[in-house]
Write an enzyme that holds these catalytic residues in place. Structure first.
Site, mmCIF file in Angstrom:
data_model
loop_
_atom_site.group_PDB
_atom_site.id
_atom_site.type_symbol
_atom_site.label_atom_id
_atom_site.label_comp_id
_atom_site.label_asym_id
_atom_site.label_seq_id
_atom_site.Cartn_x
_atom_site.Cartn_y
_atom_site.Cartn_z
ATOM 1 N N LYS A 49 0.824 -1.213 0.000
ATOM 2 C CA LYS A 49 0.000 0.000 0.000
ATOM 3 C C LYS A 49 0.859 1.264 0.000
ATOM 4 O O LYS A 49 0.345 2.342 -0.281
ATOM 5 C CB LYS A 49 -0.981 0.007 1.167
ATOM 6 N N ASP A 50 2.165 1.141 0.267
ATOM 7 C CA ASP A 50 3.072 2.286 0.236
ATOM 8 C C ASP A 50 3.833 2.418 -1.074
ATOM 9 O O ASP A 50 4.600 3.369 -1.245
ATOM 10 C CB ASP A 50 4.103 2.181 1.375
ATOM 11 N N SER B 126 -4.831 8.763 7.095
ATOM 12 C CA SER B 126 -5.309 8.311 5.790
ATOM 13 C C SER B 126 -6.528 9.102 5.319
ATOM 14 O O SER B 126 -7.594 9.057 5.941
ATOM 15 C CB SER B 126 -5.681 6.820 5.882
ATOM 16 N N LEU B 127 -6.387 9.793 4.187
ATOM 17 C CA LEU B 127 -7.536 10.489 3.588
ATOM 18 C C LEU B 127 -8.600 9.492 3.126
ATOM 19 O O LEU B 127 -9.784 9.817 3.106
ATOM 20 C CB LEU B 127 -7.082 11.344 2.405
ATOM 21 N N ARG B 128 -8.179 8.290 2.747
ATOM 22 C CA ARG B 128 -9.143 7.248 2.348
ATOM 23 C C ARG B 128 -10.094 6.931 3.496
ATOM 24 O O ARG B 128 -11.311 6.841 3.300
ATOM 25 C CB ARG B 128 -8.367 5.989 1.933
ATOM 26 N N ARG B 129 -9.542 6.772 4.683
ATOM 27 C CA ARG B 129 -10.388 6.490 5.840
ATOM 28 C C ARG B 129 -11.272 7.684 6.175
ATOM 29 O O ARG B 129 -12.460 7.532 6.465
ATOM 30 C CB ARG B 129 -9.521 6.122 7.046
ATOM 31 N N ARG C 197 0.874 10.057 13.257
ATOM 32 C CA ARG C 197 1.953 9.421 12.495
ATOM 33 C C ARG C 197 2.837 8.616 13.421
ATOM 34 O O ARG C 197 2.739 8.694 14.633
ATOM 35 C CB ARG C 197 2.788 10.504 11.788
ATOM 36 N N ARG D 92 1.324 5.491 17.663
ATOM 37 C CA ARG D 92 -0.036 5.958 17.379
ATOM 38 C C ARG D 92 -1.020 5.526 18.466
ATOM 39 O O ARG D 92 -1.870 6.302 18.891
ATOM 40 C CB ARG D 92 -0.470 5.454 15.997
ATOM 41 N N CYS E 139 -0.436 6.931 -2.294
ATOM 42 C CA CYS E 139 -1.048 6.324 -1.104
ATOM 43 C C CYS E 139 -1.721 7.372 -0.226
ATOM 44 O O CYS E 139 -2.313 7.047 0.785
ATOM 45 C CB CYS E 139 0.001 5.543 -0.311
#
Length: 307
Positions: free
Chosen positions: A81-82, A127-130, A147, A153, A239
């Site tokens: 994913k990276d 994550s902008l996706r989340r 981060r 985290r 990503c």
């Protein structure tokens, strides 16, 4: 038999992944030996800025690519994913071992899932996706960037945030399932492209190394990853963009779901496609085109303009 130098990031999870691949290679022959080449990437150094603001592809891979190209390492182990969809010339992702849990997981102050959190809860994720998907479902939630490695985290929970969302694969690999309160189904939160999948990168010219690495491939994971990454490549996504895709297999049929969302959650465009597993790459492109035509193009253009 060769001595194989494995390039990896230095985080506990990255080291676990590299050591796992080292062990798998050493199983092939008692003559194979390995060592880890530990590298700090730009993404590891910049911890006080949200990933989406750092910008640029290859944030967690560029320095590892350089170690491979200049001969300091023979292979590299990545979280797929990276990994950008375009790799340095002369290198390829040669193998994908069996995929780990692709879902996202959450730890909360309530000890329950996302639905147990109060109105206005603060969620930690970079994550902008989340964010795009969860804002649509939980509009009262606030989201802040967190981060660092998994342990860093999680340490912010209760102090800075009410919940932390992480990739389930990393949690399972580190044996930290008991610290999670919900593994979020993919209908609620479509995963990042290739989440839970490892990629082994090699130099194209290293025939002996490539012959060994090829033996680590899991066919189902390869076919699913190919479809998801073709979708991402067609969208020119990195990503740090609100793009998600998830492929599943039912015998010889591959089913691919894809999504593009606006960061504020007001627009979430979902589509899906099915076809023979051997056509995954073409399916990924076709699904991306369908989503672009359905309204994703201006969303992505605005995001890329801001990079």
């Amino acid at each position: 038999m060769p001595h194989i130098r494995i390039a990896t990031r230095r985080s506990p999870l990255a080291l676990w992944q590299a050591e796992y691949i080292a062990a798998e290679l050493e199983k092939m022959s008692p003559d194979i030996t390995t060592e880890l080449v530990k590298i700090v990437t730009r993404g590891d150094k910049i911890l006080d800025v949200p990933l989406a603001q750092v910008g640029g592809k290859g944030l967690f891979t560029k320095e590892i690519d350089e170690a491979l190209l200049d001969g300091r390492a023979d292979i590299a182990v990545h979280s797929m994913k990276d990994v950008p969809t375009m790799l340095p010339e002369g290198t390829s992702i040669r193998a994908h071992p069996k995929r780990e849990d692709p879902r996202d997981a959450v730890a909360t102050i309530t000890g329950g899932g996302l639905a147990t959190l109060p109105e206005g809860a603060t969620i930690g994720t970079s994550s902008l996706r989340r964010v795009a998907q969860l804002k649509a479902k939980y509009p009262s939630f606030n989201f802040v960037s967190v981060r660092g490695n998994i342990q860093t985290r999680l340490s912010k929970m209760g102090n800075e945030v009410d919940a932390v969302i992480l990739a389930a694969a990393g949690i399972r690999r580190m044996g930290m399932e008991d610290q999670m309160h919900e593994f979020i189904d993919t209908e609620t939160l479509l995963p990042a492209v290739a989440q839970g999948t490892l990629g082994i990168q090699t130099r194209d010219s290293d025939d002996a190394i490539n012959a060994l690495v090829d033996r680590l491939n899991d066919t189902d994971t390869v076919d699913r990853t190919r479809a998801e990454r073709a979708f991402l490549a067609r969208l020119e996504g990195g990503c740090q963009v609100p793009i998600a895709a998830f492929a599943t297999l039912d015998g010889e049929q591959l089913h691919l779901k894809g999504l593009v969302g606006s960061v504020d959650g007001t627009v979430v465009i979902r589509r899906e496609i099915s076809g023979p597993r051997g056509t995954g790459a073409a399916m990924g492109v076709a699904l991306a085109d369908e989503i672009l035509d359905a309204g994703a193009r201006p969303i992505l253009e605005a995001l890329y303009a801001g990079e």
